[in-house]
Design a protein around this motif. Sequence first.
Motif, PDB file in Angstrom:
ATOM      1  N   SER B  86      40.292   1.340  61.865  1.00  0.00           N
ATOM      2  CA  SER B  86      41.640   1.895  62.069  1.00  0.00           C
ATOM      3  C   SER B  86      42.507   1.741  60.829  1.00  0.00           C
ATOM      4  O   SER B  86      43.426   2.515  60.621  1.00  0.00           O
ATOM      5  CB  SER B  86      42.296   1.229  63.279  1.00  0.00           C
ATOM      6  OG  SER B  86      42.650  -0.095  62.968  1.00  0.00           O
ATOM      7  N   LYS B  87      42.189   0.746  60.007  1.00  0.00           N
ATOM      8  CA  LYS B  87      43.036   0.496  58.826  1.00  0.00           C
ATOM      9  C   LYS B  87      42.474   1.087  57.542  1.00  0.00           C
ATOM     10  O   LYS B  87      43.231   1.341  56.606  1.00  0.00           O
ATOM     11  CB  LYS B  87      43.195  -1.018  58.632  1.00  0.00           C
ATOM     12  CG  LYS B  87      44.069  -1.646  59.706  1.00  0.00           C
ATOM     13  CD  LYS B  87      44.211  -3.114  59.475  1.00  0.00           C
ATOM     14  CE  LYS B  87      45.116  -3.703  60.558  1.00  0.00           C
ATOM     15  NZ  LYS B  87      44.917  -5.135  60.697  1.00  0.00           N
ATOM     16  N   ASN B  88      41.165   1.257  57.493  1.00  0.00           N
ATOM     17  CA  ASN B  88      40.556   1.565  56.196  1.00  0.00           C
ATOM     18  C   ASN B  88      39.864   2.913  56.062  1.00  0.00           C
ATOM     19  O   ASN B  88      39.594   3.344  54.942  1.00  0.00           O
ATOM     20  CB  ASN B  88      39.535   0.470  55.841  1.00  0.00           C
ATOM     21  CG  ASN B  88      40.206  -0.873  55.676  1.00  0.00           C
ATOM     22  OD1 ASN B  88      40.873  -1.112  54.674  1.00  0.00           O
ATOM     23  ND2 ASN B  88      40.072  -1.731  56.669  1.00  0.00           N
ATOM     24  N   VAL B  89      39.541   3.552  57.164  1.00  0.00           N
ATOM     25  CA  VAL B  89      38.747   4.782  57.067  1.00  0.00           C
ATOM     26  C   VAL B  89      39.371   5.916  57.890  1.00  0.00           C
ATOM     27  O   VAL B  89      39.851   5.691  58.994  1.00  0.00           O
ATOM     28  CB  VAL B  89      37.298   4.579  57.613  1.00  0.00           C
ATOM     29  CG1 VAL B  89      36.384   5.698  57.109  1.00  0.00           C
ATOM     30  CG2 VAL B  89      36.741   3.247  57.225  1.00  0.00           C
ATOM     31  N   SER B 162      47.076   7.193  58.863  1.00  0.00           N
ATOM     32  CA  SER B 162      47.238   5.746  58.726  1.00  0.00           C
ATOM     33  C   SER B 162      46.980   5.292  57.288  1.00  0.00           C
ATOM     34  O   SER B 162      46.827   4.106  57.020  1.00  0.00           O
ATOM     35  CB  SER B 162      46.336   5.014  59.716  1.00  0.00           C
ATOM     36  OG  SER B 162      45.028   5.520  59.619  1.00  0.00           O
ATOM     37  N   ASP B 163      46.950   6.265  56.388  1.00  0.00           N
ATOM     38  CA  ASP B 163      46.830   6.034  54.938  1.00  0.00           C
ATOM     39  C   ASP B 163      45.620   5.172  54.565  1.00  0.00           C
ATOM     40  O   ASP B 163      45.748   4.144  53.898  1.00  0.00           O
ATOM     41  CB  ASP B 163      48.125   5.376  54.427  1.00  0.00           C
ATOM     42  CG  ASP B 163      48.215   5.481  52.907  1.00  0.00           C
ATOM     43  OD1 ASP B 163      47.580   6.393  52.338  1.00  0.00           O
ATOM     44  OD2 ASP B 163      48.882   4.636  52.299  1.00  0.00           O
ATOM     45  N   PRO B 164      44.413   5.591  54.996  1.00  0.00           N
ATOM     46  CA  PRO B 164      43.228   4.822  54.637  1.00  0.00           C
ATOM     47  C   PRO B 164      42.831   5.124  53.181  1.00  0.00           C
ATOM     48  O   PRO B 164      43.175   6.183  52.654  1.00  0.00           O
ATOM     49  CB  PRO B 164      42.168   5.353  55.599  1.00  0.00           C
ATOM     50  CG  PRO B 164      42.573   6.762  55.845  1.00  0.00           C
ATOM     51  CD  PRO B 164      44.065   6.812  55.745  1.00  0.00           C
ATOM     52  N   SER B 165      42.105   4.205  52.560  1.00  0.00           N
ATOM     53  CA  SER B 165      41.690   4.454  51.182  1.00  0.00           C
ATOM     54  C   SER B 165      40.447   5.345  51.147  1.00  0.00           C
ATOM     55  O   SER B 165      40.172   6.004  50.153  1.00  0.00           O
ATOM     56  CB  SER B 165      41.401   3.123  50.487  1.00  0.00           C
ATOM     57  OG  SER B 165      40.518   2.359  51.270  1.00  0.00           O
ATOM     58  N   LEU B 166      39.710   5.367  52.259  1.00  0.00           N
ATOM     59  CA  LEU B 166      38.436   6.090  52.285  1.00  0.00           C
ATOM     60  C   LEU B 166      38.429   7.177  53.382  1.00  0.00           C
ATOM     61  O   LEU B 166      38.820   6.922  54.514  1.00  0.00           O
ATOM     62  CB  LEU B 166      37.315   5.075  52.588  1.00  0.00           C
ATOM     63  CG  LEU B 166      35.906   5.612  52.795  1.00  0.00           C
ATOM     64  CD1 LEU B 166      35.369   6.267  51.519  1.00  0.00           C
ATOM     65  CD2 LEU B 166      34.972   4.487  53.231  1.00  0.00           C
ATOM     66  N   LEU B 167      37.990   8.388  52.979  1.00  0.00           N
ATOM     67  CA  LEU B 167      37.794   9.446  53.975  1.00  0.00           C
ATOM     68  C   LEU B 167      36.305   9.747  54.056  1.00  0.00           C
ATOM     69  O   LEU B 167      35.670   9.986  53.016  1.00  0.00           O
ATOM     70  CB  LEU B 167      38.512  10.733  53.566  1.00  0.00           C
ATOM     71  CG  LEU B 167      40.039  10.777  53.582  1.00  0.00           C
ATOM     72  CD1 LEU B 167      40.523  12.189  53.243  1.00  0.00           C
ATOM     73  CD2 LEU B 167      40.587  10.359  54.928  1.00  0.00           C
ATOM     74  N   VAL B 168      35.749   9.718  55.246  1.00  0.00           N
ATOM     75  CA  VAL B 168      34.355  10.134  55.394  1.00  0.00           C
ATOM     76  C   VAL B 168      34.339  11.443  56.182  1.00  0.00           C
ATOM     77  O   VAL B 168      34.955  11.555  57.234  1.00  0.00           O
ATOM     78  CB  VAL B 168      33.473   9.053  56.070  1.00  0.00           C
ATOM     79  CG1 VAL B 168      33.361   7.817  55.220  1.00  0.00           C
ATOM     80  CG2 VAL B 168      33.983   8.678  57.427  1.00  0.00           C
ATOM     81  N   CYS B 169      33.661  12.425  55.596  1.00  0.00           N
ATOM     82  CA  CYS B 169      33.693  13.778  56.172  1.00  0.00           C
ATOM     83  C   CYS B 169      32.255  14.236  56.424  1.00  0.00           C
ATOM     84  O   CYS B 169      31.452  14.297  55.495  1.00  0.00           O
ATOM     85  CB  CYS B 169      34.356  14.758  55.197  1.00  0.00           C
ATOM     86  SG  CYS B 169      35.927  14.160  54.545  1.00  0.00           S
TER      87      CYS B 169
END
Lengths: 384, 229
Positions: B86-89, B162-169
């Motif tokens: 919830s915080k990072n991705v 939530s402004d995560p540093s990592l996006l996984v698509c």
Amino acid sequence: MRYFGLIWAALYRKPVRSFLTLASLFVAFLLFGLLQSVSVAFSEGPDLDGVDRLIIAPKYSIIDQLPLNYSRQILQVKGVEVLSHQTWFGGTFRNGRSFFPRFPIQPETFMDIYPELVLPQDQRQAFINTRTGVIIGRSLAQKFNLKVGDKLPLTATIWENKDKGPWEFDLVGIYDIPGEEVSDAQLFINYNYFDEYRLRGTGLVGKFIVRIDNPDRAAEVALEIDTLFANSSNETKTSTEKAYNQMFANQVGDIGFIMTSILSAVFFTILLLTGNTMAQGIRERIPELAILKTLGFSNVSVLLIVMSESILMVLIGCVPGLFAASAILPGLAVSVSFLAGVEMSAFVFAQGMVLAVLLGLIVGTPPALRALRLNIVDALGEHQ
Amino acid sequence: MDQPLIDVSNVSKTYSRGKMDVPVLQELNIQIEEGDFIALMGPSGSGKTTLLNLIGGLDKPSAGSVTIGGQRIDQLSQGELAKWRSKNVGFVFQFYNLLPVLTALKNVELPLLLTGFSRSERKKRALAALAVVGLADRAGHRPRELSGGQEQRVAIARALVSDPSLLVCDEPTGDLDRATADEILDLLQVLNREYGKTILMVTHDPKAADHASHCVYLDKGQLIQESPK
């Protein structure tokens, strides 16, 4: 509360299915409200239990009568202080639409034995002195907008009078039963007038009531009274007032059993129906639940969301159903005489709410557990 | 040298299918720097999505370690992993996976329900995320009232909110026509370049991969080639 919007929105997913489920729940809780109110009203405890009062009733059937002249012999039994009697009048009031118990009694002794009945001294005296006098409880007076001085006609169903016409009574008093959570919805008639004017059965009473000086001797006194009339054509069965009233309660307990059986069948059906709806709803939403977990909702959060949906759905059906029942009951009481005075109590409402939450928990548990155990990768894999 | 944002070390992943064990990834190593835009390519069954799931904290490796931002996520419990995700991705899927009963705004707001933000703050942030993807004017629309490209934009806004540093698509353009796919890829590029998001994108489409800064090829569960653009 944070998730309420999410939980609420789920009900709109399949509006028709939700509506039909809610309609079934509404009907189920409407039935619950009606039947449970009737059941509670019928199984309510005895009105006035006195530890020092004994009831002397016909041994074999409550529809039998006892000779009034038994009273002399009963009064001679050691320990009997006061004796009175009571007879079932029956009759109908206002076209038979309103039922309440009516009893011819001997005013002085009856009010002596039942000090719980409180009415002003002048009304008490008027009841004793007025042959056609009757007194009623305050709740009945308010319900029928009656006041002292009103004429009160009753049509005979058991005891015809000598003119074979309606009985005309004069309302001379309105009594209260302060401090007791018992029904005051009864009417008392002066026995002397009733006995003289009835066409048949003169000199008979329904039952005797005696007050004894020592409650510890109740069994002994009861045995002595019954022995007096053993082998006569009108044998008696004497018991404490509590035991006598309990016998009635047991008889109406059967009504409670019937009501409970009907409700059980209704709720079992609703359980299956709602359970199936919930299970189907969750099955269709597996990918959505997987997404919630992907976004970071914990397993427990997802379980609680599904459980809350289930409880919310049942409550939405339950609350209007119970309110509808409470709105319908007074109308039913007007058209169905034996339901007179039956109202939905806060207790029945609370029972309905507890039942709704329980139902919600039961039908929500299987899909909630499925949601809890849901594996994100598998669930998304099936969807992709 | 700075520590990479993503460090996948000797990772193997085996799935059990009945009585059979099916190895999907075998002793795979890969490091991804912060701010990279990686296209993960390879034939079907090569383990792309599995690797994506491991890096996104949706699954755990059978062996090896997955370290993201200095944290060994393979050692976290399910509850800790949920909180970490919830915080990072942020996740973007091929079929958008929006909740059909919620408006675009409410869909984007979903990850913020897990934060301590007030209702008004959640709304403000969700609207801002929708503005980033150019859909602020569609906030009140439900998914069925949006086109495929718009739905994917909402999904991207949800991933960003939530402004995560990592996006996984995972195949973010797999269900879109060429023009719409290009719009989505351009948007991802903007997020990478202007907002500094590290993006890991699984795709079969070489044209989609052109938008990435690096391409990584997988075959039979092993890294066979890394190609900087």
